[in-house]
Design an enzyme around this catalytic site. Structure first.
Site, PDB file in Angstrom:
ATOM      1  N   CYS A  87     -36.312  29.301  -5.428  1.00  0.00           N
ATOM      2  CA  CYS A  87     -35.124  30.367  -3.836  1.00  0.00           C
ATOM      3  C   CYS A  87     -35.161  31.214  -4.762  1.00  0.00           C
ATOM      4  O   CYS A  87     -35.057  32.082  -4.396  1.00  0.00           O
ATOM      5  CB  CYS A  87     -34.291  28.876  -3.791  1.00  0.00           C
ATOM      6  SG  CYS A  87     -33.677  28.546  -4.656  1.00  0.00           S
ATOM      7  N   HIS A 141     -28.945  25.960  -3.715  1.00  0.00           N
ATOM      8  CA  HIS A 141     -30.010  26.813  -3.431  1.00  0.00           C
ATOM      9  C   HIS A 141     -29.531  27.766  -2.646  1.00  0.00           C
ATOM     10  O   HIS A 141     -28.423  28.317  -2.473  1.00  0.00           O
ATOM     11  CB  HIS A 141     -30.468  25.493  -2.283  1.00  0.00           C
ATOM     12  CG  HIS A 141     -31.493  26.173  -1.345  1.00  0.00           C
ATOM     13  ND1 HIS A 141     -33.221  25.562  -1.823  1.00  0.00           N
ATOM     14  CD2 HIS A 141     -31.784  26.275  -0.477  1.00  0.00           C
ATOM     15  CE1 HIS A 141     -34.269  26.294  -1.240  1.00  0.00           C
ATOM     16  NE2 HIS A 141     -33.336  26.864   0.116  1.00  0.00           N
ATOM     17  N   HIS A 153     -36.298  31.195   2.806  1.00  0.00           N
ATOM     18  CA  HIS A 153     -35.838  30.343   1.509  1.00  0.00           C
ATOM     19  C   HIS A 153     -37.389  30.101   0.912  1.00  0.00           C
ATOM     20  O   HIS A 153     -38.468  29.395   1.386  1.00  0.00           O
ATOM     21  CB  HIS A 153     -34.825  29.379   1.323  1.00  0.00           C
ATOM     22  CG  HIS A 153     -35.151  28.237   2.439  1.00  0.00           C
ATOM     23  ND1 HIS A 153     -34.754  26.962   2.267  1.00  0.00           N
ATOM     24  CD2 HIS A 153     -35.136  28.001   3.862  1.00  0.00           C
ATOM     25  CE1 HIS A 153     -35.436  26.094   2.866  1.00  0.00           C
ATOM     26  NE2 HIS A 153     -35.609  27.081   4.205  1.00  0.00           N
TER      27      HIS A 153
END
Length: 182
Positions: A87, A141, A153
């Site tokens: 990510c 994340h 993502h």
């Protein structure tokens, strides 16, 4: 025609992504002033509302570049479009290419790098942060906002996909929004 293809791609990605219970695991403990705004009540009323929002300075270009990463497989500590990425690697490469800004390599440091913004101020191209690991204090994340609820993502199980921040998993792990500024 290009817009129809992009719209169809978005719709397919949303339908196929479902609740993606993943993270990119590039976490470090988040601390101090750069920490994104954490919404105590994530505004669950937004679940049934969806709208086009204003873009950041490079927002639409950021999103257009991020779309080219769709389908890239996941691999920890990689950032190669079409080959493999995590990510934070995808976010780093997208911002570097479009805005010429070199972001930190992991999601927690990216959160510290950004200006913290509130949910009502989110624009296309802003970043969204989550704590998806064992510690709810560690940002692990990151994704790029496409509109008021969808973000792109790198999912550890599905690669680069589009997801909805109002899905229960993302509501539970949400830690804030950030804006990259010059």
């Amino acid at each position: 025609m290009k817009e129809k293809i992009r719209l169809l791609s978005i719709i397919m990605a949303i339908l196929l992504s479902g609740p993606v219970l993943t993270s990119c695991h590039t976490s470090k403990k988040s601390s101090g002033g750069g920490k994104p705004h954490i919404s105590a009540d994530f505004d669950k009323g937004r679940k049934n509302r969806h709208k086009k929002i204003e873009a950041t300075r490079w927002g639409q270009q950021i999103v257009d570049e991020a779309y080219t990463w769709l389908g890239t497989p996941y691999a920890y500590s990689r950032a190669d479009k079409g080959v493999a990425t995590d990510c934070s690697g995808m976010v780093l490469k997208v911002y570097e290419k479009i805005a010429g800004i070199k972001l930190p390599r992991n999601s927690a440091k990216q959160a510290e790098f950004c200006k913290s913004i509130k949910q009502k101020d989110v624009k296309i191209g802003d970043l969204v942060f989550f704590a998806t690991g064992k510690s709810e204090d560690k940002i692990s994340h990151v994704g790029i906002m496409l509109d008021d609820r969808n973000f792109i993502h790198a999912s550890a199980s599905k690669g680069v996909v589009i997801s909805d921040v109002t899905q229960p998993y993302y509501v539970r792990t949400f830690r804030g929004y950030g804006r990259v500024e010059e």
